[in-house]
Design a protein around this motif. Structure first.
Motif, PDB file in Angstrom:
ATOM      1  N   SER A 110       0.828  -1.210   0.000  1.00 31.69           N
ATOM      2  CA  SER A 110       0.000   0.000   0.000  1.00 31.69           C
ATOM      3  C   SER A 110       0.860   1.256   0.000  1.00 31.69           C
ATOM      4  CB  SER A 110      -0.931  -0.001   1.220  1.00 31.69           C
ATOM      5  OG  SER A 110      -1.790  -1.125   1.208  1.00 31.69           O
ATOM      6  N   LEU A 111       1.941   1.238   0.778  1.00 25.28           N
ATOM      7  CA  LEU A 111       2.838   2.397   0.806  1.00 25.28           C
ATOM      8  C   LEU A 111       3.489   2.617  -0.564  1.00 25.28           C
ATOM      9  CD1 LEU A 111       4.649   2.026   4.258  1.00 25.28           C
ATOM     10  CD2 LEU A 111       3.093   3.857   3.560  1.00 25.28           C
ATOM     11  N   TRP A 112       3.885   1.529  -1.220  1.00 24.10           N
ATOM     12  CA  TRP A 112       4.501   1.670  -2.542  1.00 24.10           C
ATOM     13  C   TRP A 112       3.515   2.266  -3.544  1.00 24.10           C
ATOM     14  CZ3 TRP A 112       3.263  -0.954  -7.153  1.00 24.10           C
ATOM     15  CH2 TRP A 112       4.122  -0.670  -8.216  1.00 24.10           C
ATOM     16  N   VAL A 113       2.268   1.796  -3.513  1.00 24.04           N
ATOM     17  CA  VAL A 113       1.244   2.344  -4.424  1.00 24.04           C
ATOM     18  C   VAL A 113       1.027   3.821  -4.139  1.00 24.04           C
ATOM     19  CG1 VAL A 113      -1.193   2.229  -5.069  1.00 24.04           C
ATOM     20  CG2 VAL A 113       0.116   0.114  -4.763  1.00 24.04           C
ATOM     21  N   LEU A 114       0.948   4.178  -2.856  1.00 29.08           N
ATOM     22  CA  LEU A 114       0.730   5.577  -2.475  1.00 29.08           C
ATOM     23  C   LEU A 114       1.884   6.456  -2.940  1.00 29.08           C
ATOM     24  CD1 LEU A 114      -0.722   7.820  -0.834  1.00 29.08           C
ATOM     25  CD2 LEU A 114       0.556   7.017   1.169  1.00 29.08           C
ATOM     26  N   VAL A 115       3.102   6.022  -2.690  1.00 20.86           N
ATOM     27  CA  VAL A 115       4.281   6.805  -3.068  1.00 20.86           C
ATOM     28  C   VAL A 115       4.366   6.956  -4.586  1.00 20.86           C
ATOM     29  CG1 VAL A 115       6.805   6.735  -3.143  1.00 20.86           C
ATOM     30  CG2 VAL A 115       5.602   6.290  -0.998  1.00 20.86           C
ATOM     31  N   THR A 116       4.109   5.879  -5.316  1.00 22.28           N
ATOM     32  CA  THR A 116       4.188   5.933  -6.778  1.00 22.28           C
ATOM     33  C   THR A 116       3.112   6.857  -7.353  1.00 22.28           C
ATOM     34  OG1 THR A 116       5.055   3.670  -6.814  1.00 22.28           O
ATOM     35  CG2 THR A 116       4.186   4.546  -8.875  1.00 22.28           C
ATOM     36  N   ALA A 117       1.903   6.769  -6.790  1.00 18.91           N
ATOM     37  CA  ALA A 117       0.833   7.646  -7.272  1.00 18.91           C
ATOM     38  C   ALA A 117       1.159   9.110  -7.000  1.00 18.91           C
ATOM     39  CB  ALA A 117      -0.488   7.262  -6.597  1.00 18.91           C
ATOM     40  N   ALA A 118       1.713   9.406  -5.821  1.00 14.56           N
ATOM     41  CA  ALA A 118       2.091  10.785  -5.512  1.00 14.56           C
ATOM     42  C   ALA A 118       3.193  11.278  -6.442  1.00 14.56           C
ATOM     43  CB  ALA A 118       2.543  10.883  -4.055  1.00 14.56           C
ATOM     44  N   PHE A 119       4.147  10.399  -6.782  1.00 15.45           N
ATOM     45  CA  PHE A 119       5.223  10.783  -7.701  1.00 15.45           C
ATOM     46  C   PHE A 119       4.681  11.080  -9.094  1.00 15.45           C
ATOM     47  CE2 PHE A 119       8.039   9.227 -11.087  1.00 15.45           C
ATOM     48  CZ  PHE A 119       9.079  10.142 -10.977  1.00 15.45           C
ATOM     49  N   LEU A 120       3.786  10.216  -9.585  1.00 14.85           N
ATOM     50  CA  LEU A 120       3.279  10.380 -10.947  1.00 14.85           C
ATOM     51  C   LEU A 120       2.345  11.580 -11.090  1.00 14.85           C
ATOM     52  CD1 LEU A 120       2.576   6.655 -11.923  1.00 14.85           C
ATOM     53  CD2 LEU A 120       4.462   8.116 -12.706  1.00 14.85           C
ATOM     54  N   GLN A 151      14.322  10.365 -11.838  1.00 15.98           N
ATOM     55  CA  GLN A 151      13.527  11.166 -10.908  1.00 15.98           C
ATOM     56  C   GLN A 151      12.856  10.282  -9.864  1.00 15.98           C
ATOM     57  OE1 GLN A 151      10.936  14.231 -12.589  1.00 15.98           O
ATOM     58  NE2 GLN A 151      11.976  14.008 -14.571  1.00 15.98           N
ATOM     59  N   TYR A 152      12.352   9.126 -10.311  1.00 12.31           N
ATOM     60  CA  TYR A 152      11.686   8.209  -9.386  1.00 12.31           C
ATOM     61  C   TYR A 152      12.682   7.654  -8.362  1.00 12.31           C
ATOM     62  CZ  TYR A 152       8.643   4.391  -7.816  1.00 12.31           C
ATOM     63  OH  TYR A 152       7.875   3.537  -7.063  1.00 12.31           O
ATOM     64  N   ALA A 153      13.879   7.302  -8.833  1.00 14.34           N
ATOM     65  CA  ALA A 153      14.904   6.794  -7.923  1.00 14.34           C
ATOM     66  C   ALA A 153      15.299   7.856  -6.905  1.00 14.34           C
ATOM     67  CB  ALA A 153      16.126   6.332  -8.717  1.00 14.34           C
ATOM     68  N   HIS A 154      15.479   9.090  -7.368  1.00  9.61           N
ATOM     69  CA  HIS A 154      15.810  10.177  -6.448  1.00  9.61           C
ATOM     70  C   HIS A 154      14.668  10.445  -5.470  1.00  9.61           C
ATOM     71  CE1 HIS A 154      18.976  11.958  -9.446  1.00  9.61           C
ATOM     72  NE2 HIS A 154      19.412  10.898  -8.803  1.00  9.61           N
ATOM     73  N   TYR A 155      13.443  10.321  -5.971  1.00 10.45           N
ATOM     74  CA  TYR A 155      12.262  10.555  -5.118  1.00 10.45           C
ATOM     75  C   TYR A 155      12.212   9.533  -3.984  1.00 10.45           C
ATOM     76  CZ  TYR A 155       7.320  11.342  -3.982  1.00 10.45           C
ATOM     77  OH  TYR A 155       6.154  11.619  -3.343  1.00 10.45           O
TER      78      TYR A 155
END
Length: 327
Positions: free
Chosen positions: A30-40, A79-83
């Motif tokens: 769930s945390l990974w989905v949340l973080v990825t959605a916020a990044f995108l 950018q995703y890796a840095h995020y």
């Protein structure tokens, strides 16, 4: 992670450990989905988010400098890796409009939101449990039908009204007409009353109905008939036997309401000019300050996930057999 838990079940691993593995796996996904959605989010918005935030009259040099500062000129994967790296170190980026670190903005505003949510949730629980239990005792067996109808109707109406509309009504009655309480800002204890009530009234009505329904079901159970046959005192029957068993469904719903209550602070804070994350995210959205919006969304999302985790643990402690053995 579920496969690990199933393997552990066949190998005879402690059921509490399997429970912890399942919940940890779900939380991480769930945390990974949340973080990825916020990044995108910042990349799915049409146009240049930096130009949108700074305005059409901002110099091109300033826009390019902000894009470089935010790392928006790098490839998407980088950018995703840095995020992800920055999140691990607690770095949430820099707000476009103010130039302040997003973590600093959140640190300044989060305590006000937490105060509001915790006080409102505590009030809702403290009011709903005795109210629901009392109504169950008074109306069991079809007794006091007018009281039951009044309680059910009023709780449905109160639960259906959005929190911010409750807040507007409280402001009009107690702030404008009666002038008893302040209607804006965070200052003396009186300033907490109206926003806390605005957040707590709806959830308290929902929880009180659930407590009543679950308690009525428990009062019809065989073991409570046995307890009454033994002539146990009423407070022992209701508080020691009926209420704990009725709280399982209540805790589940309370966890969902806590997540909704955290989200509800966004609008309630704006009604009462409360200096928390709710007013911050609205201001950031209006200013198109997407890094700030990202950071606040992450905080709200993590808060909801942690609330659900607390509910799972509480249910496991109250009813370990059904929860721990869940497939």
């Amino acid at each position: 992670m579920t496969a690990i838990a199933d393997t552990g079940s066949r190998m005879g691993i402690n059921p509490w450990l399997r429970f912890a593995l399942r919940r940890a796996g779900r939380l991480l996904v769930s945390l990974w989905v949340l973080v990825t959605a916020a990044f995108l989010m910042i990349h799915l918005i049409p146009g240049d988010p930096v130009r949108a935030a700074l305005g059409s009259t901002a110099p091109l040099s300033l826009v390019n400098a902000r894009r470089e500062l935010l790392g928006l000129n790098d490839p998407l994967w980088l950018q995703y890796a840095h995020y992800l790296r920055d999140l691990v170190t607690g770095e949430l980026g820099t707000a476009i409009t103010s130039g302040l670190p997003v973590s600093q903005i959140i640190g300044d505003r989060l305590p006000a939101t937490l105060e509001l949510a915790v006080l409102a949730f505590s009030l809702a629980v403290l009011v709903s449990i005795p109210l629901g239990l009392g109504m169950a005792v008074l109306t069991r067996g079809g007794r006091r039908r007018p009281g039951e109808l009044a309680f059910t109707s009023s709780s449905v109406v109160l639960a259906a009204i959005p929190d911010f509309l409750v807040g507007v009504g409280l402001v009009y009655v107690f702030g404008v007409q009666l002038a008893w309480l302040p209607v804006a800002g965070r200052g003396d204890p009186g300033s907490y009353v109206l926003p806390v009530l605005a957040l707590a009234i709806g959830p308290a009505a929902v929880l009180a109905r659930i407590v009543r329904v679950e308690t009525l079901a428990m009062l019809r159970a065989d073991y409570l008939r046995t307890a009454r046959a033994k002539r146990l005192p009423g407070h022992v029957i209701y508080l020691r036997h009926a209420l704990p068993n009725a709280l399982t469904a209540t805790i589940t719903q309370a966890g969902l309401l806590l997540g909704a209550m955290v989200a509800g602070t966004v609008l309630v804070e704006n009604v009462f000019a409360w200096p928390g994350l709710g007013s911050t995210i609205v201001q950031s959205i209006l200013a198109k300050d997407y890094p700030a919006v990202q950071g606040v969304i992450l905080v709200y999302g993590v808060g909801v996930l942690l609330a659900n985790l607390v509910v799972d643990v509480a249910l496991a402690l109250l009813d370990p057999r059904s929860t721990i053995r869940e497939g």
